[in-house]
Design a protein around this motif. Structure first.
Motif, PDB file in Angstrom:
ATOM      1  N   LYS A  52     -19.301  25.984  53.277  1.00 36.24           N
ATOM      2  CA  LYS A  52     -20.244  26.885  52.614  1.00 36.24           C
ATOM      3  C   LYS A  52     -19.581  28.168  52.131  1.00 36.24           C
ATOM      4  CE  LYS A  52     -24.700  29.164  53.414  1.00 36.24           C
ATOM      5  NZ  LYS A  52     -25.785  29.396  54.400  1.00 36.24           N
ATOM      6  N   ASP A  53     -18.696  28.740  52.945  1.00 30.27           N
ATOM      7  CA  ASP A  53     -18.051  30.001  52.575  1.00 30.27           C
ATOM      8  C   ASP A  53     -17.108  29.846  51.393  1.00 30.27           C
ATOM      9  OD1 ASP A  53     -19.395  31.400  54.466  1.00 30.27           O
ATOM     10  OD2 ASP A  53     -17.725  31.573  55.882  1.00 30.27           O
ATOM     11  N   ASN A  54     -16.673  28.616  51.114  1.00 33.98           N
ATOM     12  CA  ASN A  54     -15.762  28.374  50.000  1.00 33.98           C
ATOM     13  C   ASN A  54     -16.500  27.950  48.729  1.00 33.98           C
ATOM     14  OD1 ASN A  54     -13.277  28.833  51.476  1.00 33.98           O
ATOM     15  ND2 ASN A  54     -13.713  26.922  52.547  1.00 33.98           N
ATOM     16  N   ASP A  55     -17.832  27.810  48.815  1.00 40.01           N
ATOM     17  CA  ASP A  55     -18.631  27.434  47.648  1.00 40.01           C
ATOM     18  C   ASP A  55     -18.626  28.584  46.626  1.00 40.01           C
ATOM     19  OD1 ASP A  55     -20.226  25.842  46.079  1.00 40.01           O
ATOM     20  OD2 ASP A  55     -22.100  26.447  47.072  1.00 40.01           O
ATOM     21  N   PHE A  56     -19.169  28.346  45.444  1.00 34.48           N
ATOM     22  CA  PHE A  56     -19.165  29.373  44.397  1.00 34.48           C
ATOM     23  C   PHE A  56     -20.438  29.265  43.553  1.00 34.48           C
ATOM     24  CE2 PHE A  56     -17.498  25.572  42.516  1.00 34.48           C
ATOM     25  CZ  PHE A  56     -18.021  25.552  41.231  1.00 34.48           C
ATOM     26  N   THR A  57     -20.757  30.356  42.905  1.00 37.49           N
ATOM     27  CA  THR A  57     -21.866  30.396  41.945  1.00 37.49           C
ATOM     28  C   THR A  57     -21.411  31.180  40.723  1.00 37.49           C
ATOM     29  OG1 THR A  57     -23.480  30.418  43.747  1.00 37.49           O
ATOM     30  CG2 THR A  57     -24.268  31.056  41.581  1.00 37.49           C
ATOM     31  N   LEU A  58     -21.702  30.659  39.530  1.00 39.14           N
ATOM     32  CA  LEU A  58     -21.393  31.360  38.285  1.00 39.14           C
ATOM     33  C   LEU A  58     -22.677  31.929  37.712  1.00 39.14           C
ATOM     34  CD1 LEU A  58     -18.839  28.938  36.553  1.00 39.14           C
ATOM     35  CD2 LEU A  58     -18.363  31.219  37.449  1.00 39.14           C
ATOM     36  N   THR A  59     -22.694  33.228  37.507  1.00 39.53           N
ATOM     37  CA  THR A  59     -23.869  33.896  36.933  1.00 39.53           C
ATOM     38  C   THR A  59     -23.408  34.897  35.880  1.00 39.53           C
ATOM     39  OG1 THR A  59     -23.807  35.570  38.682  1.00 39.53           O
ATOM     40  CG2 THR A  59     -25.279  33.684  39.019  1.00 39.53           C
ATOM     41  N   GLY A  60     -24.368  35.342  35.060  1.00 34.60           N
ATOM     42  CA  GLY A  60     -24.050  36.381  34.085  1.00 34.60           C
ATOM     43  C   GLY A  60     -24.042  37.736  34.736  1.00 34.60           C
ATOM     44  N   GLY A  61     -22.996  38.512  34.416  1.00 34.94           N
ATOM     45  CA  GLY A  61     -22.951  39.888  34.902  1.00 34.94           C
ATOM     46  C   GLY A  61     -23.772  40.793  34.023  1.00 34.94           C
ATOM     47  N   ASN A  62     -24.046  40.337  32.805  1.00 32.93           N
ATOM     48  CA  ASN A  62     -24.953  41.003  31.879  1.00 32.93           C
ATOM     49  C   ASN A  62     -25.533  39.924  30.969  1.00 32.93           C
ATOM     50  OD1 ASN A  62     -22.853  40.431  30.099  1.00 32.93           O
ATOM     51  ND2 ASN A  62     -22.115  42.557  30.024  1.00 32.93           N
ATOM     52  N   VAL A  63     -26.421  40.323  30.061  1.00 28.83           N
ATOM     53  CA  VAL A  63     -27.087  39.342  29.198  1.00 28.83           C
ATOM     54  C   VAL A  63     -26.077  38.589  28.350  1.00 28.83           C
ATOM     55  CG1 VAL A  63     -28.706  39.046  27.275  1.00 28.83           C
ATOM     56  CG2 VAL A  63     -29.268  40.609  29.144  1.00 28.83           C
ATOM     57  N   ASP A  64     -25.099  39.302  27.796  1.00 32.26           N
ATOM     58  CA  ASP A  64     -24.084  38.645  26.977  1.00 32.26           C
ATOM     59  C   ASP A  64     -23.284  37.654  27.819  1.00 32.26           C
ATOM     60  OD1 ASP A  64     -24.709  39.829  24.585  1.00 32.26           O
ATOM     61  OD2 ASP A  64     -23.309  41.500  24.842  1.00 32.26           O
TER      62      ASP A  64
END
Length: 936
Positions: A187-199
């Motif tokens: 679990k600690d090595n998992d990742f999530t990609l999200t936007g840091g801003n709208v662009d």
């Protein structure tokens, strides 16, 4: 050596004549050279054997402990679901295992991109129209990495940025998808990609990686929960959350530190109570109790190398002075050192006083030398011998030690040390030359002021010979400094000072026979002191460990607990003191620990709720922290913009598989971990496939004693012993090489290489024949192996388990000390006998293990005794290596002495014959002249 042309006038074979005249000197020289060569071979033979003995000795150490025999085997009912191995600590029996989850790495399969997409395709070509965007990669452990993108960012550069952020990433040109995965499972090595801003969120969509999932939403929510349309309120929300996190962390750390101290305080309090009770029981005065406590904190070796004064100060051996007296030192609280000088006087059993420099040779006032014989008298005292006029006298020598205060001062040695411009150091010796660290020698040239490399020899003018192409060393004048030595000046007598060993022994005698108390046995005294030493060690460990979180004045800091325990034991008011007082105190610890656990749970919840602010909360107040808070406020606003925007689309054909920890239950207890490997109570479990929960889905693990493994360990031990004892026996019983001596070069020239090799091997094979040290070692080993071991009150022998020698009559030559296992299929001598050893291991493994443990311990101690250091031998050697080295050095001196005598005698005779040749030459010349006058 000068070229000598002889016999020109006399016609004599001068060299042959002189060689005959000096033959007695040549004989002496060759005699000592041969003896030295033979000694060198003997040293090599002993070194080779000693290496084998030491290897066997070290292997015995592990066999002295039962845990190394507790071998286990395991069987798993379904090895496709899990693999299991067992260590010696695993309990025998059957256990139930369920695999609830296997550890999984995080995987993200991106949505399909346009067929024209390559690694060189830019975001603009993928349809991205925004400006500078930020994509955030958040790891399962909370760490974050921002990736900046723009319209010019290519697929390949974005993949490289992902790799730099700590995940695996690649582009599949065939399937037109980007693949991302965590580097490890859990679990600690998992990742999530999200936007840091709208662009950034829009860029993520164009890359096919904008996945809508619980993890994604949770990431955005971790920011938006602080949002307020009023910017000031938003900032205040963040500040309040940081303060809440900080306070919760402080409360958690304090409670955790207190519980850590309290948990270990149970053992400390118990040890402190037992220590104080034992000291009271010892019958010693308070001062002597304090002294004993100091001594019990030292090893037996350190006690032997120390001196205790009457006030309990311990001085430790530091060095020896020029007269060989041991200097002991003690460092005071202010860092200054105080010294004690131990002066030994030696009195023989003949009543004569002796002196010694090395502890091996003792000299009386008349110069008579008594040398250690290596033997002892009936009382165990070492014997020293002197041979004079064919009569050998043996005496024992008693050592008496007196202690004196000593003052240390630095004095010049009269010798110098030079440091050149490169930092190389040259040290002057008593011949006046200087040597570098490689042993190269130099003399100081007064004319040039340089160090000149020399051959180490002097010419006819008594000047040092300059080495051809030798090195010349320049140095600054101030880099030539006189070396110093520490000189110890004897002061007043130190009364009642004794070695640490003597003080310890005296205290042990008092404990054994307390005034008005019951006398203890030696075994009881040993147990008493061993237990006391263990408790002192526990007390010291606790009291010397410093708090890293709490201050000494905090409740339940170590200092606070120590004081509470001391007060509880020493209590003299109406409350109970002693062990009861300490028990009453420790009984209150559980409630404190429970309250602290509740505090930790509440604090942990607060920290978890504000985890995204952890890095900021841990920063020092200041401009950097203020900037980080401002940046976080922007991230909150950006997260709110993303979650409320209607222009951001998610890639529905993308798929994210979350990384997770493995989860198993063993006997109903749950265990989790980031990998599929678990170590539980001696079992090493590797989860492979999910079984499901409940007894119906459980697989069984059956652990049993590995009887074959124990048998093989014993067999391997006997094999090592047999190999060594057979070699020792063969060396001791080797054929005599009487009449064989090492060959000179001339003698070798008269023989073939094969003949020389056989000749020398004959000598080498016999070097340890009938050697006293070898016999002593062999006797110690065979006695230990044939001796009894007490198991559960019963004396047992190897023969009880079908392990015995073949005896002198039946054993092959020099194998009469080797042991054979009845029923061993690999041993033709005993394979037909009943296998008593395997039967014993199967029926009662504990008895076999206890016996082998005791046997190995006896053998280990026997060999250890033979490997102790002495004036004749070094530590971990079974032969007199120091004595041999000294003898070798003596031979070197003798050879040099006789070579010089031989050279001087040859020079003497050559001069005589040269004078004769000169006289004959003149006579011949005169005769020729007379013949000419008479017309001859």
């Amino acid at each position: 050596m000068p070229i000598r042309i002889t016999g020109l006038n006399s016609g004599l074979d001068t060299e042959a004549i002189i060689s005959a005249l000096v033959s007695s000197y040549s004989y002496k020289t060759n005699k000592y050279k041969k003896a030295q060569t033979k000694l060198s071979w003997k040293q090599d033979a002993w070194k080779t054997l000693n290496t084998k003995v030491y290897s066997f000795y070290t292997s015995l150490d592990s066999l002295r402990f039962s845990k190394n025999y507790n071998l286990k085997s395991t069987k798993v009912s379904d090895s496709t679901k899990a693999t299991v191995t067992a260590s010696s600590s695993a309990p025998n029996g059957t256990q139930k295992l369920n695999i609830i989850k296997v550890a999984q790495a995080g995987y993200l399969t991106g949505g399909k991109l346009d067929d024209s997409t390559t690694t060189g395709t830019t975001l603009a070509e993928l349809g991205y129209t925004g400006g500078n965007g930020t994509i955030t990669l958040t790891k399962g452990d909370g760490t974050k990495k921002n990736i900046e993108v723009s319209q010019g960012t290519t697929v390949n550069s974005f993949i490289n940025s992902l790799k730099e952020a700590g995940v695996n990433a690649s582009y599949d040109d065939i399937n037109k998808r980007i693949f991302v995965s965590s580097k490890d499972t859990g679990k600690d090595n998992d990742f999530t990609l999200t936007g840091g801003n709208v662009d950034g969120a829009n860029a993520l969509s164009k890359l096919g990686l904008n996945v809508q999932s619980k993890e994604t939403e949770a990431t955005y929510t971790s920011y938006t929960k602080y949002y307020d349309a009023d910017g000031n309120k938003l900032s205040q929300n963040v500040t309040d959350a940081i303060n809440a996190y900080t306070q919760a962390k402080e409360a958690y750390n304090k409670a955790n530190a207190q519980n850590s101290n309290l948990s270990s305080a149970y053992g400390y309090a118990s040890a402190y109570t037992a220590m104080q009770d034992a000291l009271k029981e010892s019958g010693l005065s308070t001062d002597d109790q304090n002294k004993l406590v100091k001594l019990l904190q030292m090893s037996a070796t350190d006690r032997a190398k120390s001196v205790m004064t009457s006030n309990g100060t311990i001085y430790k051996a530091e060095t020896t002075d020029e007269d060989g007296n041991t200097i002991y030192s003690y460092e005071d609280t202010d860092g200054s050192k105080k010294y004690i000088q131990a002066v030994n006087t030696y009195t023989g059993s003949d009543g004569v006083s002796y002196t010694t420099k090395d502890g091996k040779v003792f000299t009386d006032a008349n110069g008579n030398e008594y040398t250690a014989t290596g033997k002892k008298d009936a009382d165990g005292n070492a014997l020293y011998a002197n041979t004079k006029d064919g009569t050998t006298t043996e005496i024992t020598i008693k050592t008496e030690t007196n202690y004196y205060e000593a003052a240390a001062s630095e004095q010049g040695t009269g010798f110098y040390q030079i440091t050149d411009n490169d930092g190389n150091v040259y040290t002057q010796d008593d011949t006046g030359v200087y040597a570098d660290k490689k042993g190269n020698k130099y003399y100081l040239d007064d004319t040039s002021g340089k160090l000149i490399q020399t051959t180490g020899k002097k010419d006819a003018s008594d000047n040092w010979e300059k080495k051809t192409n030798g090195k010349e060393v320049s140095f600054d004048a101030d880099k030539k400094v006189e070396t110093t030595k520490t000189v110890y000046t004897q002061g007043a007598v130190v009364s009642n000072a004794v070695t640490g060993t003597k003080a310890y022994t005296d205290f042990a005698d008092t404990i054994k026979k307390p005034v008005g108390g019951t006398e203890k046995t030696d075994k009881e005294v040993t147990s008493f002191l061993s237990t006391l030493a263990s408790n002192i060690s526990t007390v010291n460990t606790y009291e010397k460990t410093k708090d890293t979180t709490l201050s000494d004045t905090d409740d339940y800091s170590r200092a606070d607990i120590i004081q509470k325990v001391h007060n509880a034991y020493d209590r003299t008011d109406n409350g109970a003191g002693g062990s009861q007082g300490v028990t009453d105190l420790t009984n209150k610890f559980a409630a404190v620990i429970t309250a602290n656990k509740e505090t930790m749970e509440t604090s942990q919840t607060t920290m978890n709720e504000n985890e995204v602010l952890a890095s900021i909360a841990n920063m020092e107040d200041g401009a950097e922290k203020d900037a980080a808070i401002a940046e976080f406020v922007k991230q909150v606003q950006a997260a709110n913009d993303i979650t409320t925007s209607k222009d951001i689309t998610y890639n529905t054909d993308a798929k994210k598989i979350d990384g997770c920890d493995a989860e198993i239950t063993l006997n109903g207890i749950k265990y989790t971990g980031s990998s599929n490997s678990f170590s539980v109570n001696g079992l090493n479990i590797t989860a492979q496939v999910v079984t499901g929960d409940g007894d119906a889905n459980a697989i069984s693990i059956t652990t049993a004693t590995d009887t074959q493994g124990i048998y093989d360990k014993i067999k391997d031990f006997l094999s090592q012993y047999n190999s060594l004892i057979n070699e020792i026996t063969s060396l001791y019983n080797a054929d005599s090489a009487k009449g064989y001596d090492p060959l000179t070069d001339d003698e070798k020239d008269a023989m073939s290489d094969t003949e020389v090799e056989k000749w020398e091997q004959k000598i080498k094979d016999s070097l340890l024949r009938r050697d006293d040290n070898l016999e002593s070692l062999m006797s110690a080993m065979t006695s230990a192996m044939s001796g009894a071991v007490e198991v559960n009150g019963k004396k047992m022998y190897l023969s009880n388990f079908g392990i015995k020698t073949l005896g002198y009559l039946n054993a092959p030559v020099n194998q009469q000390n080797a042991y054979h296992i009845d029923g061993d299929e690999d041993d033709a001598n005993s394979s037909g006998n009943a296998d008593k050893l395997m039967t014993a291991i199967t029926n009662d493994p504990d008895t076999v293990i206890n016996f082998m443990q005791g046997l190995a311990d006896n053998l280990y101690k026997s060999v250890h005794t033979k490997m102790q250091s002495s004036s004749l031998s070094s530590i971990y050697t079974v032969y007199n290596d120091k004595e041999m080295a000294s003898e070798y050095s003596d031979y070197t001196d003798l050879i040099k002495k006789w070579e010089e005598k031989l050279q001087d005698k040859e020079d003497y005779y050559y001069k005589k014959f040269s004078s004769m040749e000169t006289a004959l030459s003149k006579l011949n010349s005169q005769t020729s002249s007379l013949s000419g006058l008479f017309g001859g």
